[in-house]
Enzyme design. Structure first.
Site, short mmCIF file in Angstrom:
data_model
loop_
_atom_site.label_atom_id
_atom_site.label_comp_id
_atom_site.label_asym_id
_atom_site.label_seq_id
_atom_site.Cartn_x
_atom_site.Cartn_y
_atom_site.Cartn_z
CE LYS A 111 -0.16 2.94 19.24
NZ LYS A 111 0.10 1.99 20.36
CE LYS A 192 1.71 8.12 21.77
NZ LYS A 192 2.41 8.20 22.24
CE LYS A 195 9.05 2.86 21.40
NZ LYS A 195 8.53 1.91 22.34
#
Ligand code: ATP
Ligand code: LTN
Length: 325
Positions: A111, A192, A195
């Site tokens: 991230k 994956k 969101k």
């Protein structure tokens, strides 16, 4: 009774990966365990959020908790920031966590990669997660496979605290299902389903309309071969579709593959779309029948219940660390 705790961030749209990988299991666990499910709004703040959107998403996740079948008379549903003990314990745990340990977290590395301004909160995120879990003497934590490393760190922190200050925390165990713990993106099946990915067609949101669900599944990336078998390395797209079918129908992957082999990918996609639309319909019917007031009432009762337990644990920890007379 054994305790279960898990959390979902009120960011983006809840997708079928969140549901099949983690949230569906919350519902199965609520009869045999004392369960706490949290909307982790403080975790959401580790990346920039619009305050109004965050407020709306917090209520939305709580509504989805109710819509998937969590029963607030059996299970405690609450918002993380409503119980201040979470932030307080997080600081105490940061002081016994090593910089090197947090630096090794792959979620942090992913991230923060390529970003110029990365918040300190994103770095210490796992300590807040450990605080969430340890405050409730949690035995089991149902999560998707991406959270395994955070759970291992939580266990290490709990054990370290117990060794240094005497037996205090229950050392929790992750519950990660064998099939469906890592649902992949429909458009980029090497990654994956997420969101936060900008690519909206890669995920099926729990609140997507039937038309959108069908479109996303029919367009899912597969491969140019025509035979149907499970091999996530060679055939990631097709293997993901087989997994989605298996976890929604309860049939084994092998059985489904044998059933569709020779019939083409189109039929598998068409049937998967129908199964998925039915899964979502049940959730959406309940979700759209809930009122904001009803959801807020559940969260307020939940916070009161959670706070009683969390505060006791926090006080015990403060005492052991030398903070109270
Ligand atoms: P992001 O994709 O932006 O990192 P997220 O989807 O992981 O966010 P969370 O709210 O943090 O969002 O996750 C809620 C739960 O869903 C966690 O238990 C997580 O492990 C699980 N989960 C998330 N993505 C998947 C996935 N693709 N497959 C299975 N489980 C998943
Ligand atoms: N880090 C998790 C969300 C989360 C969580 C928790 C999960 C925060 N606190 C406690 C289980 C237990 C995520 O990103 N999916």
């Amino acid at each position: 009774m054994t305790r279960v705790f898990s959390g979902v961030q009120p960011t983006g749209d809840i997708h079928i990966g969140n549901y099949l990988g983690a949230m569906k299991h919350f519902v199965d666990l609520q009869d045999a365990h004392e369960c706490f499910f949290c909307v982790v709004d403080l975790h959401a703040l580790t990346i920039p959020q619009d305050p109004d959107v965050l407020r709306r998403k917090t209520i939305e996740v709580a509504g989805i908790y109710l819509a998937i079948g969590l029963n607030p008379t059996k299970t405690t549903l609450f918002v993380q920031s409503h119980v201040p003990a979470h932030s307080e314990l997080s600081w105490l745990l940061e002081c016994i966590t090593y910089f090197g340990e947090l630096s090794r977290m792959t979620q942090f590395k992913d991230k923060s990669a390529g970003k110029e301004n990365v918040s300190v909160g994103l770095f210490t995120y796992p300590d807040l997660m450990a605080a969430d879990i340890l405050l409730y003497d949690t035995n089991y934590v149902p999560v998707g496979a991406d959270q395994k490393q955070h759970l291992e760190l939580t266990r290490d922190i709990a054990q370290r605290f117990n060794n240094r200050f005497g037996e205090t925390f229950v050392v929790p165990e992750p519950l990660i299902s064998e099939v469906g713990a890592r649902i992949m993106s429909l458009s980029d099946p090497e990654k994956k389903m997420s969101k936060s990915a900008e690519d909206e067609v890669g995920r099926i949101n729990l609140l997507d309309t039937p038309e959108i669900v069908k479109k996303k599944i029919m367009r899912a990336v597969t491969d140019s071969e025509n035979s149907i078998y499970y091999d996530p390395d060679k055939k990631p797209g097709l293997s993901n579709l087989l997994t989605l079918m298996s976890v929604q129908t309860g049939r084994s992957i092998e059985e489904i593959a044998a059933d569709y082999d020779g019939k083409g990918y189109g039929l598998l996609k068409k049937d998967l779309a129908e199964v998925t639309v039915n899964t979502l319909k049940e959730i959406q019917d309940k979700y759209y029948g809930l009122s904001q007031d009803e959801i807020k009432r559940v969260l307020s009762d939940g916070a009161a219940r959670a706070e009683t337990i969390a505060t006791k644990t926090l006080q015990k920890v403060q005492q052991k660390m030398g903070l109270r007379y």
